[in-house]
Each structure stands twice: as structure tokens, then as C-alpha cells.
Design a protein around this motif. Structure first.
Motif, PDB file in Angstrom:
ATOM      1  N   SER A  32      32.323   4.341-104.365  1.00  0.00           N
ATOM      2  CA  SER A  32      33.405   4.230-103.213  1.00  0.00           C
ATOM      3  C   SER A  32      33.357   2.866-102.803  1.00  0.00           C
ATOM      4  O   SER A  32      34.581   2.425-102.256  1.00  0.00           O
ATOM      5  CB  SER A  32      33.152   5.374-102.310  1.00  0.00           C
ATOM      6  N   GLU A  33      32.543   2.167-102.894  1.00  0.00           N
ATOM      7  CA  GLU A  33      32.603   0.788-102.124  1.00  0.00           C
ATOM      8  C   GLU A  33      31.807  -0.427-102.770  1.00  0.00           C
ATOM      9  O   GLU A  33      30.364   0.107-103.150  1.00  0.00           O
ATOM     10  CB  GLU A  33      32.230   0.741-100.541  1.00  0.00           C
ATOM     11  N   VAL A  78      30.770   8.310-108.967  1.00  0.00           N
ATOM     12  CA  VAL A  78      32.026   7.330-108.613  1.00  0.00           C
ATOM     13  C   VAL A  78      31.435   6.569-107.484  1.00  0.00           C
ATOM     14  O   VAL A  78      30.867   6.871-106.601  1.00  0.00           O
ATOM     15  CB  VAL A  78      32.997   8.363-107.889  1.00  0.00           C
TER      16      VAL A  78
END
Length: 161
Positions: free
Chosen positions: A155-156, A153
Motif C-alpha cells: 500500500s505504501e 498488496v
């Protein structure tokens, strides 16, 4: 006075004297439910015999069980474990039940499991409570490996201009 014994089996007839020994074995007439490591498979959708899966997916764990005994078995419970059930920290992830099996007959039982990330040893334990008759319990616990890949995933995301 006892002078000897006549022994006959399978067409062989022999007189035994006092100095002769008579040795014979007795086979236990019981069922023997068993499986092998290579009889445990992991399937995902149309893909069969996978060795890895993505985290969160549902995998079908299947095991082929054979009655290697001399008589018909009872319906027998089969437990599926994440880790060795004889060690602390293992977790039972499912259970299935075999049909009644005649000698030298196999059946396949399975469960669905939503996989979690990690390298796993999945154990299959035939009749873990020893509730049914079984000639040899040493062949009732087997395992196979499954690698579960974690989902990545982000995140940024930074973009430099």
C-alpha cells in the motif's frame, strides 16, 4: 410330522434336522456410490494434485467416484462444499452429476472454483439429498485440504535517502 429339511447350495448337500440352525446372509443388491479422501484432487492449469493455490485463481476440484455395488447406478448428484456440510457456516461451492455407472466402474466429476485465502477443507458429498438408491451412505462424504495463499498488496513504499 416335520422331520428335517434338505439344504443344497453351491454343490453342498446336507440334511438338516430340527436341532440344526440354518444361518445365511442376504446381500443387498443395490448400487453403492463412494469415494475416498485420496480421490479428491485440486488442479490449476497444467499443474495437477496441488495442495496450495494463490487467492483469486481458478482451481479445478476433481473427485473419482466408484459404483462399488452389485447393480448399475442412476445418474447421481455430487455436491462440493467449503467446510463440512453438516456444520453451520459451510458453503456449497458447486455441484456436478455422475453418469449412470455399472458395478465396479469409476467416473470423475469436477467443478471450477475461484479460490479465497485460507486453509480450507473441501468436502465432496455424493447424493446429499439421498434421492438415489445407495447401499452404504457412510462412504458418501469425504474431504481434502487446500491452502490458499493471500495476494500481498503493497500500500505504501517509503525510500530513505
Amino acid at each position: 410330522m416335520f422331520k428335517g429339511l434338505n439344504f443344497s447350495a453351491n454343490g453342498i448337500n446336507r440334511d438338516l434336522g430340527l436341532e440344526d440352525e440354518l444361518n445365511f446372509g442376504i446381500n443387498q443388491i443395490e448400487p453403492d456410490m463412494r469415494t475416498d479422501h485420496d480421490h479428491i484432487t485440486f488442479n490449476q492449469g497444467e499443474e495437477e494434485n496441488i495442495t496450495y493455490a494463490d487467492a483469486g485463481e481458478v482451481v479445478t476440484i476433481s473427485v473419482v467416484i466408484l459404483n462399488d455395488g452389485a447393480i448399475t447406478s442412476e445418474e447421481t448428484p455430487v455436491a462440493f462444499w467449503l467446510g463440512n456440510p453438516n456444520e453451520e457456516g459451510s458453503e456449497q461451492i458447486g455441484e456436478a452429476t455422475t453418469d449412470v455407472l455399472n458395478p465396479d466402474v469409476t467416473t470423475t466429476v469436477n467443478i471450477d472454483w475461484q479460490v479465497i485465502p485460507g486453509q480450507h477443507e473441501i468436502y465432496v458429498y455424493i447424493d446429499p439429498e439421498e434421492a438415489t438408491t445407495d447401499r452404504n451412505r457412510r462412504n458418501n462424504l469425504r474431504h481434502a485440504a487446500l491452502q490458499v495463499i493471500p495476494n500481498l498488496v503493497l500500500s505504501e513504499i517509503n525510500v530513505d535517502r
